[in-house]
Design a protein around this motif. Structure first.
Motif: not given
Lengths: 309, 291
Positions: B92, A30, B154, B149
């Motif tokens: 996510t 991420v 998120l 994302v």
């Protein structure tokens, strides 16, 4: 002392890593995503201060200081796109911001659960329709042979293709935006109303307040902080009118009222390949937006303690 | 207590206003539906609002479903939605899990790094150059990876994870479960409503997206549905649509074919969202009020 602080900091980091390294591995993809697709472009924005040549890359291209900013501020288009951006976003703020609040207040007064569900389901619908379809419909409906003209035709007026007339652009843009987002926007206010303590209404009824007084003194104060937060966000975005809808709707005949900062960046940068110049315009826009957001947030904190952070 | 006269008046007016608003909201879509089912010649002769199809013909739908650009676009969009949503959900949940954990030293720093991107961006051109420099352009990956994302989603998922009872994590850790096991075997199954919201938000986002495709896709075979739609609806390029139509006057069918395309492209989502309504209303609540 400072040596000691550094020591404890270092041992804190070490202990944290030993305990949580598997968590850091989890977040790594991420984090990489944000670095590559959000922070690399922020770094890439330095081409605004350079004359970017694709073969030389971002770092190898020569620095030129504020040349592109100067050129932008001096150009005729600067005032035009600034004015259009402000006109469009202020109009949609004035008409579009209260609309979902009013809708939520009206839905809140509905007694029948079925009817309230029905209105909500129907008004959420346009939010799920793609922008391409919505804009395709706007173009089709406002043509000289379109449905809008055939309805207002009998009441006088010439049949014109409305999107070729600069005067019609802002009303069409704003009203279609309200059509598409009024229901969706009301969800959050309905949620806020739902979390108001029912005892407040009971107390108000005992004090003899009618429904109108209750709306004024219980419901509105109950959703005030939500309203303020969303208003801050709106003000922070006042110079960021999105390009997607305008690119689909406008044409050179109405640039004078429809060309905004973001569409100008798109045309100059990606259609005419003025990489550095349009990056300068985009960066100018980002910095102003950010400043406005921080400013609005600061102001709201001062006035009534509601803030984003 | 009896409602006063003005109260009654308000109730009636309120119902009328809301009914009128619902009508205005729904009518454009009904119009498109009626127009798509109309006989092209009758439709052209008709003026003003449609209250039912003018004549009846399924010719437009036949042409739409036979058209290779539309079916190809449909297929590309389905590929993008399925693989895109899978990656969205995976990424996510990873981020949301990390950000919901307590007692992690760098958690707030990483949270700030992520939230900052909601308020500041490098701009369109540097973004374009970045994606291009990764050689993602002219592949479907350009429509999947750069949107892996969404920060709002998120935060929404993180809020939901933060409401998980702490004992679950504690007892699972004692049982020797790794973080990934806790996330995928316990957290996700326990937060199905939020997962449903994520699938809806990300799915609709991919289904409706066109701008990145316009920026990065040059090959017509890779066009997603919305880009094909843009050619037909916005740039009024219906000629490509009319290949293989002999039975009707070509110019006439072009009029109703546009509407059939819209219905075919929009129906999947319009039939889906009412079923997920109670979830996304809830999702918007936790995401927006606490985030």
């Amino acid at each position: 002392m400072s040596v000691h602080v550094r020591e404890t900091m270092r041992s804190k980091v070490r202990k944290d890593w030993l305990k949580n390294y598997s968590l850091y591995l989890i977040v790594l993809p991420v984090l990489l995503y944000y670095i590559i697709f959000h922070y690399l472009p922020i770094y890439g924005a330095i081409i605004a201060f350079k004359d970017y040549v694709p073969t030389k890359g971002i770092w190898g291209s020569p620095w030129v200081g504020l040349k592109h900013f100067q050129e932008f501020f001096d150009s005729y288009y600067f005032w035009r796109i600034l004015k259009n951006t402000l006109v469009i976003s202020l109009t949609s703020l004035v008409f579009g911001f209260p609309a979902p609040i009013i809708l939520a207040l009206l839905i809140n007064e509905v007694k029948s659960r079925f009817f309230s569900r029905f209105v909500q389901t129907v008004t959420y619908m346009p939010h799920f329709i793609s922008l391409v379809v919505v804009c395709g419909l706007i173009i089709d409906f406002t043509r000289d042979t379109g449905i809008v003209n055939s309805i207002i035709g009998p009441f006088g007026g010439d049949k014109v293709t409305m999107l070729n007339n600069p005067d019609y652009f802002v009303p069409i843009y704003v009203s279609s935006e309200i059509w598409q987002e009024i229901g969706w926007g009301s969800i959050i206010y309905l949620a806020a109303m739902g979390s108001i303590d029912p005892r407040q209404y009971e107390a108000a009824t005992i004090d003899g307040a009618g429904r109108w007084k209750q709306t004024l003194h219980v419901t509105l104060p109950g959703i005030a902080s939500t309203i303020i937060i969303l208003l801050i966000l709106k003000i922070g975005g006042i110079l960021s009118v999105g390009y997607e809808k305008i690119i689909l709707l406008y044409n050179p005949a109405i640039y004078e009222s429809s060309d905004v900062i973001s569409t100008y960046v798109f045309r100059k940068g990606l259609q005419e390949f003025g990489w550095s110049f349009s990056s300068a315009v985009g960066l100018f826009n980002s910095v102003i937006n950010f400043t406005l957001l921080v400013g609005a947030n600061w102001l709201s904190k001062k006035i009534n303690q509601s803030s984003l952070w | 207590m009896k409602p006063s006269i003005s109260r009654k008046g308000f109730i009636v007016a309120n119902v009328l206003i809301l009914s009128l608003l619902s009508l205005i909201t729904a009518y454009p879509i009904l119009y498109v539906l009626f127009a798509s089912l109309s006989n092209p010649a009758d439709f052209m002769a008709h003026q003003g609002l449609l209250l039912k199809p003018a004549g009846f013909s399924l010719e437009a739908y036949k042409l739409v479903l036979e058209n290779r650009m539309i079916t190809g676009g449909y297929l590309n969009t389905i590929i993008i939605v399925v693989s895109g949503v899978t990656i969205n959900l995976f990424m996510t949940s990873l981020g949301a899990y990390f950000l919901s954990c307590k007692d992690v030293l760098w958690r707030n720093t990483i949270m700030m790094i992520i939230v900052f991107t909601m308020f500041f961006s490098g701009g369109l051109v540097p973004y374009y150059l970045t994606v291009k420099s990764l050689h993602l352009d002219n592949t479907l990956l350009a429509l999947i990876i750069p949107t892996a994302v969404n920060t709002f989603n998120l935060i929404l998922m993180r809020t939901s994870f933060m409401n998980m009872p702490e004992e679950i994590v504690e007892s699972s850790t004692l049982d020797g479960a790794s973080h990934l096991t806790i996330l995928f075997k316990i957290f996700l199954p326990l937060s199905l409503p939020v997962v449903a919201v994520m699938v809806l938000f990300y799915g609709v986002g991919h289904w409706n997206a066109w701008f990145n495709a316009m920026l990065f896709i040059r090959d017509r075979d890779l066009y997603p549905l919305q880009l094909v739609l843009r050619d037909i609806l916005v740039q009024n390029n219906t000629e490509a649509m009319l290949v293989g139509s002999d039975s009707f006057d070509k110019g006439l069918v072009a009029e109703t074919i546009k509407y059939a395309v819209i219905i075919v492209a929009t129906i999947p989502i319009l039939t889906l969202y009412p079923f997920l309504q109670k979830y996304f209303v809830k999702g918007m609540m936790i995401g927006a009020l606490k985030g």
